[in-house]
Design a protein around this motif. Structure first.
Motif, short mmCIF file in Angstrom:
data_model
loop_
_atom_site.label_atom_id
_atom_site.label_comp_id
_atom_site.label_asym_id
_atom_site.label_seq_id
_atom_site.Cartn_x
_atom_site.Cartn_y
_atom_site.Cartn_z
N GLU A 173 0.84 -1.20 0.00
CA GLU A 173 0.00 0.00 0.00
C GLU A 173 0.87 1.25 0.00
OE1 GLU A 173 -2.82 0.14 3.17
OE2 GLU A 173 -3.40 -1.95 2.98
N ILE A 174 0.46 2.23 -0.80
CA ILE A 174 1.04 3.58 -0.72
C ILE A 174 -0.12 4.55 -0.54
CG2 ILE A 174 2.35 5.38 -1.88
CD1 ILE A 174 3.77 3.24 -3.50
N ASP A 175 -0.11 5.26 0.57
CA ASP A 175 -1.08 6.32 0.81
C ASP A 175 -0.33 7.64 0.79
OD1 ASP A 175 -3.80 5.16 1.40
OD2 ASP A 175 -2.60 3.97 2.79
N VAL A 205 -13.72 10.43 -7.88
CA VAL A 205 -12.48 10.14 -7.17
C VAL A 205 -11.99 8.78 -7.63
CG1 VAL A 205 -11.49 9.60 -4.91
CG2 VAL A 205 -13.05 11.55 -5.16
N LEU A 206 -10.84 8.78 -8.28
CA LEU A 206 -10.26 7.54 -8.79
C LEU A 206 -9.07 7.13 -7.93
CD1 LEU A 206 -10.30 8.44 -12.58
CD2 LEU A 206 -11.69 6.67 -11.50
N SER A 207 -9.08 5.90 -7.45
CA SER A 207 -7.95 5.35 -6.71
C SER A 207 -7.62 3.98 -7.28
CB SER A 207 -8.27 5.25 -5.22
OG SER A 207 -9.38 4.41 -5.00
N TRP A 208 -6.43 3.50 -6.95
CA TRP A 208 -5.96 2.20 -7.44
C TRP A 208 -6.02 1.22 -6.28
CZ3 TRP A 208 -5.14 0.01 -11.98
CH2 TRP A 208 -4.27 -1.07 -12.12
N GLN A 209 -6.98 0.31 -6.31
CA GLN A 209 -7.17 -0.61 -5.19
C GLN A 209 -7.40 -2.02 -5.73
OE1 GLN A 209 -8.89 0.95 -1.56
NE2 GLN A 209 -9.86 2.59 -2.73
N LEU A 246 2.08 5.91 -11.03
CA LEU A 246 2.57 4.91 -10.07
C LEU A 246 1.85 3.58 -10.24
CD1 LEU A 246 2.88 7.09 -6.82
CD2 LEU A 246 4.75 6.26 -8.27
N SER A 247 0.56 3.62 -10.53
CA SER A 247 -0.21 2.39 -10.68
C SER A 247 0.28 1.56 -11.85
CB SER A 247 -1.70 2.71 -10.86
OG SER A 247 -1.91 3.45 -12.05
N GLN A 248 0.86 2.21 -12.85
CA GLN A 248 1.33 1.52 -14.05
C GLN A 248 2.81 1.17 -13.97
OE1 GLN A 248 -1.43 1.00 -16.35
NE2 GLN A 248 -2.28 1.81 -14.45
N ASN A 249 3.59 1.97 -13.23
CA ASN A 249 5.04 1.80 -13.22
C ASN A 249 5.57 1.04 -12.01
OD1 ASN A 249 5.44 3.16 -15.66
ND2 ASN A 249 5.45 5.17 -14.65
N LEU A 250 4.78 0.93 -10.95
CA LEU A 250 5.19 0.18 -9.77
C LEU A 250 4.26 -1.01 -9.57
CD1 LEU A 250 5.98 2.92 -7.08
CD2 LEU A 250 7.49 1.98 -8.84
N ASP A 251 4.80 -2.08 -9.07
CA ASP A 251 4.01 -3.28 -8.82
C ASP A 251 3.42 -3.19 -7.40
OD1 ASP A 251 2.87 -5.79 -8.97
OD2 ASP A 251 4.73 -6.83 -8.43
N VAL A 252 2.44 -2.29 -7.25
CA VAL A 252 1.81 -2.04 -5.95
C VAL A 252 0.29 -2.16 -6.13
CG1 VAL A 252 1.47 -0.36 -4.10
CG2 VAL A 252 3.69 -0.53 -5.24
N PRO A 253 -0.38 -3.01 -5.35
CA PRO A 253 -1.82 -3.23 -5.57
C PRO A 253 -2.73 -2.11 -5.09
CG PRO A 253 -1.01 -4.60 -3.77
CD PRO A 253 0.20 -3.97 -4.39
N ASN A 254 -2.26 -1.27 -4.14
CA ASN A 254 -3.13 -0.24 -3.58
C ASN A 254 -2.39 1.09 -3.49
OD1 ASN A 254 -5.51 -1.99 -2.64
ND2 ASN A 254 -3.76 -3.01 -1.67
N ILE A 255 -2.90 2.09 -4.21
CA ILE A 255 -2.31 3.43 -4.19
C ILE A 255 -3.44 4.44 -4.08
CG2 ILE A 255 -0.80 5.09 -5.31
CD1 ILE A 255 0.38 2.77 -6.93
N VAL A 321 3.84 4.13 3.54
CA VAL A 321 4.06 2.93 2.75
C VAL A 321 4.03 1.70 3.66
CG1 VAL A 321 5.53 1.81 1.03
CG2 VAL A 321 5.55 4.31 1.24
N LYS A 322 3.29 0.69 3.24
CA LYS A 322 3.22 -0.58 3.97
C LYS A 322 3.65 -1.71 3.05
CE LYS A 322 -0.70 0.61 6.96
NZ LYS A 322 -2.09 0.19 7.37
N GLY A 323 4.36 -2.70 3.64
CA GLY A 323 4.79 -3.85 2.88
C GLY A 323 5.64 -4.77 3.72
N THR A 324 6.55 -5.49 3.08
CA THR A 324 7.41 -6.41 3.80
C THR A 324 8.87 -6.18 3.43
OG1 THR A 324 7.19 -8.12 2.10
CG2 THR A 324 5.63 -8.19 3.93
#
Length: 412
Positions: A173-175, A205-209, A246-255, A321-324
């Motif tokens: 996640e990136i907030d 309001v468009l978000s990537w989730q 970011l939604s297209q260039n990073l492999d992140v499911p939630n932005i 940012v959240k992840g592992t």
């Protein structure tokens, strides 16, 4: 070799860009600034000279320009021998200025996604509507085009790249959080061009989730954050430029993007919107005059640049940012705090303009040095973040990171 600079635009961000270009003219060379109203350009140059901002003795000239005129803009680029164009005018100008840069073989920098005056909230990802289809033109012309290099978009994209490179093996996640707790003592005003400001919030309001586009309404989803310096702040999820790259260039499911709003702003916005006064569509008055309601509202509101002398308080903008990392859950907040009074003392502009303008010049410096001169079109997260963030530390926008109770300045 020094790269002459052409600044297009003469608003609050251009004020900051002019000062910062002057402070780095040992690298950037001769400076030029152009807009439809040359008097505004002259006022900016006067401000730079009054503050003795020049690093070395140099040229700073003003020009009159309608930047929608591609041929005229290309001619001015050639006349000034500018090798880097900093487009800090309206987002409506982007495609025209980019076309001129391609024709004149100059590097291009802007701070926001292109907008069509007659369209609001186009299909996502927004960069695919105008900018990205022209990547091959830039590559063929061998010009660098850095898109969206203000703070958000811009620095927050670099924060995301930094998190990816240095702090996470996997990001979930990136907030992105943008809060301004400053006060300008006006009954109501926007911090940047009212027309662009309101257009951001009148669409969906468009978000990537969950790796797909999710639609909400403005002010539908609220979240309170406990932030450094500014404290607990109320934000609302809204659409914003950086999500679309970011939604297209990073492999992140939630932005997601969160912006701070006070109740007063929400009330005024709601009334104006419900009355149809934020519409970009022309209407006719009883006298037969055709007007665009949004432009009328813009005309009666204070010029954002006029807010600077009395602006107090701080901004806080960053990426949560959240992840592992090493198979362990991790959460970090990478951010900057900017002060309105400090920004005014240095550049004569308020903090919102400062946070947008400084990164633009940092990008120009890196292109001039060759580090970011990639000879194609890129978004910020596609470029190495360390040299950029290191330069921002020196130019007045230091990066900090909070992890748990640990909060520190980052050095690169």
């Amino acid at each position: 070799m020094k790269k002459n600079i052409l600044i297009i635009g003469a608003g609050g961000v251009a004020q900051v860009v002019a000062h910062k270009c002057a402070q780095n003219n040992d690298i950037l060379g001769d400076l030029h600034i152009a807009s439809r109203t040359e008097a505004k350009c002259k006022a900016i140059v006067t401000s730079v000279k009054e503050k003795n901002a020049f690093k070395t003795q140099g040229i700073f000239k003003t020009h009159t320009l309608d930047a929608m005129d591609i041929a005229a803009t290309a001619a001015l680029i050639r006349k000034t021998k500018a090798q880097i164009v900093l487009n800090v005018g309206s987002a409506f100008l982007n495609m025209a200025v980019l076309s001129a840069c391609i024709e004149a073989k100059a590097a291009y920098i802007d701070t926001a996604i292109h907008e069509d005056p007659l369209q609001v909230c186009e299909p996502p990802p927004w960069y695919r509507n105008y900018e990205w289809p022209r990547r091959e033109e830039c590559k063929k012309a061998r010009i660098t085009a850095v898109l969206g290099i203000g703070f958000d978009p811009g620095v927050v994209n670099a924060y995301a790249a930094l998190a990816r490179d240095d702090y996470f093996d996997r990001i979930d996640e990136i907030d992105i959080i943008d809060v301004n707790t400053g006060s300008h003592d006006r009954w109501f005003a926007t911090n940047f061009d009212p027309e662009i400001n309101f257009r951001e919030f009148t669409g969906q309001v468009l978000s990537w989730q969950n790796r797909k586009w999710t639609v909400n309404q403005m002010f539908e989803i609220r979240k309170d954050w406990e932030l450094p310096v500014v404290g607990t702040c109320t934000t609302y999820m809204t659409g914003h430029d950086e999500i679309h790259s970011l939604s297209q260039n990073l492999d992140v499911p939630n932005i997601r993007f969160w912006m701070g709003f006070g109740e007063h702003y929400i009330n005024v916005f709601t009334v104006l919107n419900n009355l149809g006064l934020l519409s970009e569509k022309p209407v006719k008055t009883a006298e037969g005059l055709e007007v665009i309601p949004l432009k009328v509202v813009k005309a009666v509101l204070p010029n954002p640049a006029s807010l600077a002398p009395n602006y107090t308080g701080n901004t806080c903008i960053g990426d949560f940012v959240k992840g592992t990392k090493n198979n362990k859950m991790r959460e970090v907040f990478i951010y900057n705090i900017a002060n309105h009074e400090n920004a005014y003392a240095e550049t004569g502009a308020q903090g919102i303009s400062y946070t947008a303008g400084v990164p633009t010049v940092a990008a120009a410096v890196l292109i001039a040095k060759g580090e970011w001169d990639v000879k194609t079109m890129v978004n910020v997260e596609e470029l190495p973040p360390h040299s950029f963030l290191s330069l921002l530390n020196k130019m007045g926008l230091p990066t900090r990171i909070r992890e748990g109770k640990d909060d520190k300045l980052l050095t690169f």
